[in-house]
Design a protein around this motif. Structure first.
Motif, PDB file in Angstrom:
ATOM      1  N   VAL A 475      -3.924  11.832 -10.521  1.00 50.87           N
ATOM      2  CA  VAL A 475      -3.139  11.246 -11.612  1.00 50.87           C
ATOM      3  C   VAL A 475      -3.840   9.997 -12.163  1.00 50.87           C
ATOM      4  O   VAL A 475      -3.928   9.777 -13.383  1.00 50.87           O
ATOM      5  N   PHE A 476      -4.368   9.163 -11.251  1.00 44.60           N
ATOM      6  CA  PHE A 476      -5.061   7.943 -11.684  1.00 44.60           C
ATOM      7  C   PHE A 476      -6.297   8.276 -12.515  1.00 44.60           C
ATOM      8  O   PHE A 476      -6.557   7.667 -13.569  1.00 44.60           O
ATOM      9  N   LEU A 481      -9.127   8.528 -17.818  1.00 40.50           N
ATOM     10  CA  LEU A 481      -9.857   9.256 -18.854  1.00 40.50           C
ATOM     11  C   LEU A 481      -9.099   9.249 -20.177  1.00 40.50           C
ATOM     12  O   LEU A 481      -9.692   9.096 -21.260  1.00 40.50           O
ATOM     13  N   LEU A 482      -7.790   9.425 -20.107  1.00 36.80           N
ATOM     14  CA  LEU A 482      -6.988   9.424 -21.328  1.00 36.80           C
ATOM     15  C   LEU A 482      -7.059   8.061 -22.027  1.00 36.80           C
ATOM     16  O   LEU A 482      -7.208   7.967 -23.256  1.00 36.80           O
ATOM     17  N   HIS A 483      -6.989   7.002 -21.255  1.00 35.05           N
ATOM     18  CA  HIS A 483      -7.081   5.655 -21.819  1.00 35.05           C
ATOM     19  C   HIS A 483      -8.453   5.420 -22.457  1.00 35.05           C
ATOM     20  O   HIS A 483      -8.567   4.834 -23.542  1.00 35.05           O
ATOM     21  N   VAL A 485     -10.494   7.666 -23.728  1.00 36.24           N
ATOM     22  CA  VAL A 485     -10.633   8.444 -24.962  1.00 36.24           C
ATOM     23  C   VAL A 485      -9.915   7.747 -26.108  1.00 36.24           C
ATOM     24  O   VAL A 485     -10.410   7.668 -27.240  1.00 36.24           O
ATOM     25  N   ARG A 486      -8.719   7.225 -25.837  1.00 40.69           N
ATOM     26  CA  ARG A 486      -7.974   6.540 -26.889  1.00 40.69           C
ATOM     27  C   ARG A 486      -8.680   5.259 -27.340  1.00 40.69           C
ATOM     28  O   ARG A 486      -8.632   4.873 -28.510  1.00 40.69           O
ATOM     29  N   THR A 487      -9.337   4.607 -26.426  1.00 41.15           N
ATOM     30  CA  THR A 487     -10.009   3.344 -26.761  1.00 41.15           C
ATOM     31  C   THR A 487     -11.240   3.590 -27.626  1.00 41.15           C
ATOM     32  O   THR A 487     -11.482   2.897 -28.623  1.00 41.15           O
ATOM     33  N   HIS A 488     -12.044   4.570 -27.306  1.00 40.85           N
ATOM     34  CA  HIS A 488     -13.300   4.815 -28.010  1.00 40.85           C
ATOM     35  C   HIS A 488     -13.223   5.968 -28.999  1.00 40.85           C
ATOM     36  O   HIS A 488     -14.219   6.294 -29.647  1.00 40.85           O
ATOM     37  N   GLY A 489     -12.124   6.615 -29.093  1.00 42.63           N
ATOM     38  CA  GLY A 489     -11.969   7.718 -30.048  1.00 42.63           C
ATOM     39  C   GLY A 489     -12.386   9.052 -29.478  1.00 42.63           C
ATOM     40  O   GLY A 489     -11.762  10.067 -29.734  1.00 42.63           O
ATOM     41  N   SER A 490     -13.453   9.089 -28.719  1.00 44.96           N
ATOM     42  CA  SER A 490     -13.930  10.333 -28.090  1.00 44.96           C
ATOM     43  C   SER A 490     -14.991   9.974 -27.082  1.00 44.96           C
ATOM     44  O   SER A 490     -15.438   8.831 -26.997  1.00 44.96           O
ATOM     45  N   PHE A 491     -15.428  11.013 -26.336  1.00 45.95           N
ATOM     46  CA  PHE A 491     -16.528  10.780 -25.407  1.00 45.95           C
ATOM     47  C   PHE A 491     -17.807  10.431 -26.155  1.00 45.95           C
ATOM     48  O   PHE A 491     -18.622   9.636 -25.708  1.00 45.95           O
TER      49      PHE A 491
END
Length: 497
Positions: A475-476, A481-483, A485-491
């Motif tokens: 879960v962590f 990873l979700l955080h 992606v949201r911060t940088h827009g994508s990998f």
């Protein structure tokens, strides 16, 4: 020179060749010298039926009819002529020799005559068959159990032609076979009172032929035959003859064989002269029927627990060798008792297992009881409910079972642990109530309470929760990873940065 075992038609009709007629009496009450229990077992049980169903019909005649009793008596009193009289066959050296000497054409002739004279009375036909065979098959007597022979002896020696004659007649006499079976046993018992009596091969062959196709006939009057056994404990030959005859049903049908064993052999288990045959019969029965499913439903708690006691309790009425033999059969008896659906039946066995598991119980029996109770708890959830109801009256037994469950904790299933947790918590409350009654509370309560506390401790600390830790890590990681992606827009955005 010794007697010759005759063969061929020259031996003459049986009814005329000897003062002892080959045709057995038409009613059991006419047989001389009845056994001591005949009033109880046979006359009361069968005489009314015999009077109703077994009256010999008078053959049609041009002369005015006379009462049948007088006519029959006249026949019996008639002195055989020189032309008709035969010589009673002497004993052959073996039953095989006597069967080879048997004139089947003469037998068929006698049976045809019986059927033509008494066309509507098949009980006369089958009694003539048994009387003829027993009269002609005079060979040295065997022991009542025929223990040195195969299970289907003497019927296994009978030729195909003779078997066809017997089966054909029995098929036409199906309505009287139950009475005929009783007649054969009764006549055998009477022969055992005579010195010397005739050998009983003919009656044995008829009994086996009847039960081969109709094994249920043997189990219709087990209660009456049990009375015969109880009344003749001091006459082992008679008792063993009855057991042998009834037991023939089991070789054709496991269900009927178990019914015979439970009905007349288990009740006499412990009688010195009868126990060896009872155990040997059970051994042979289970060996001949390896598919035990056909016997499911026959053994219940009422029958199973006496068997358990005989198998495991020391110093009982079985000698050690027989007890060991029964103990080897016990696992299969247990399978039969638990049946096809142990998950719905074992709670009915739990109370008797629990009551026997005392601290003074012999080690071998204690091990079996604890294993069986664990099996009950594992397979039938209702066993926990039954245990809770019995707990306060079986504290010493419960302390043994709790200790056993504690020792086998690592091998118990998750399902059992969950059900046990609820039960142990209930016991803990009960223990506190019992202890509150005073300082002199029973030491069994203290033993149970200690075992309950230890089990609860194991339930709380069942080792490091690796599975939960792994779930938290997953879960962590997913959240991280979700955080990201949201911060940088994508990998890709992260990589460009």
């Amino acid at each position: 020179s010794g007697p010759v075992c005759p063969s061929g038609p020259g031996s003459g009709p049986v009814a005329r060749s000897s003062p002892r007629s080959a045709r057995p009496p038409s009613r059991l009450s006419r047989v001389p010298a009845p056994i001591a229990t005949s009033d109880t077992v046979f006359e009361l049980g069968f005489e009314k039926m015999l009077k109703k169903q077994n009256k010999e019909q008078v053959p049609p005649a041009s002369a005015p009819e006379q009462p049948h009793r007088k006519q029959h008596a006249g026949k019996s009193a008639k002195k055989p002529s020189a032309n008709d009289a035969g010589v009673k066959p002497g004993k052959c050296r073996s039953l095989e020799e006597a069967l080879r000497a048997l004139d089947l054409a003469d037998l068929q002739k006698e049976l045809d005559k019986s059927q033509s004279v008494f066309p509507e009375n098949p009980s006369v036909w089958v009694k003539d068959l048994a009387g003829y065979l027993n009269y002609k098959l005079q060979a040295p007597r065997s022991d009542p159990l025929l223990s040195q022979h195969p299970h289907d002896y003497p019927y296994c020696l009978v030729s195909k032609e003779l078997k066809n004659i017997i089966r054909s007649l029995l098929g036409r006499s199906s309505s009287v076979l139950e009475l005929f079976f009783d007649h054969c046993i009764y006549t055998m018992l009477q022969e055992l009172d005579k010195t010397p009596g005739e050998s009983l091969h003919g009656y044995r062959i008829c009994i086996q032929a009847v039960l081969l196709d109709r094994p249920k006939i043997a189990t219709t009057n087990l209660g009456k035959y049990l009375e015969v056994l109880r009344s003749h404990q001091n006459r082992p030959a008679k008792c063993l003859t009855v057991l042998w005859a009834l037991g023939q049903a089991g070789f054709a049908d496991l269900h009927e064989g178990l019914k015979v064993w439970l009905g007349v052999m288990l009740p006499v288990l412990g009688i010195k002269s009868l126990s060896p045959y009872a155990i040997a019969y059970l051994d042979r029965l289970l060996m001949m029927h390896p598919n035990l499913t056909k016997g499911f439903g026959m053994i219940g708690p009422k029958d199973f627990f006496p068997l358990l006691d005989f198998a495991f309790m020391p110093n009982n009425s079985l000698p050690p060798s027989l007890q060991e033999q029964l103990r080897r059969l016990y696992p299969r008896l247990k399978v039969l008792a638990f049946g096809a659906k142990p998950e719905t039946a074992l709670h009915t066995y739990f109370p008797s297992f629990l009551s026997r598991a005392t601290p003074s119980c012999p080690p071998g029996m204690k091990k079996e009881l604890l294993t069986s109770m664990s099996q009950c708890l594992s397979l039938d959830p209702l066993s926990f409910s039954v245990w809770r109801q019995l707990y306060t009256k079986h504290l010493s037994q419960s302390s043994l079972l709790l200790t056993h469950l504690l020792e086998s904790w690592d091998s118990s299933s998750k399902k059992v642990r969950q059900s046990l947790q609820e039960t142990v918590r209930s016991f803990k409350v009960t223990n506190e109530e019992l202890a509150a009654r005073g300082p002199n509370s029973d030491q069994d309560v203290a033993a149970c309470d200690a075992a309950c506390k230890e089990l609860l401790r194991k339930m709380k600390g069942q080792g490091f929760p690796w599975s939960r830790l792994l779930l938290v890590l997953l879960v962590f990681t997913a959240g991280f990873l979700l955080h990201d992606v949201r911060t940088h827009g994508s990998f890709q955005g992260e990589a460009a940065a």
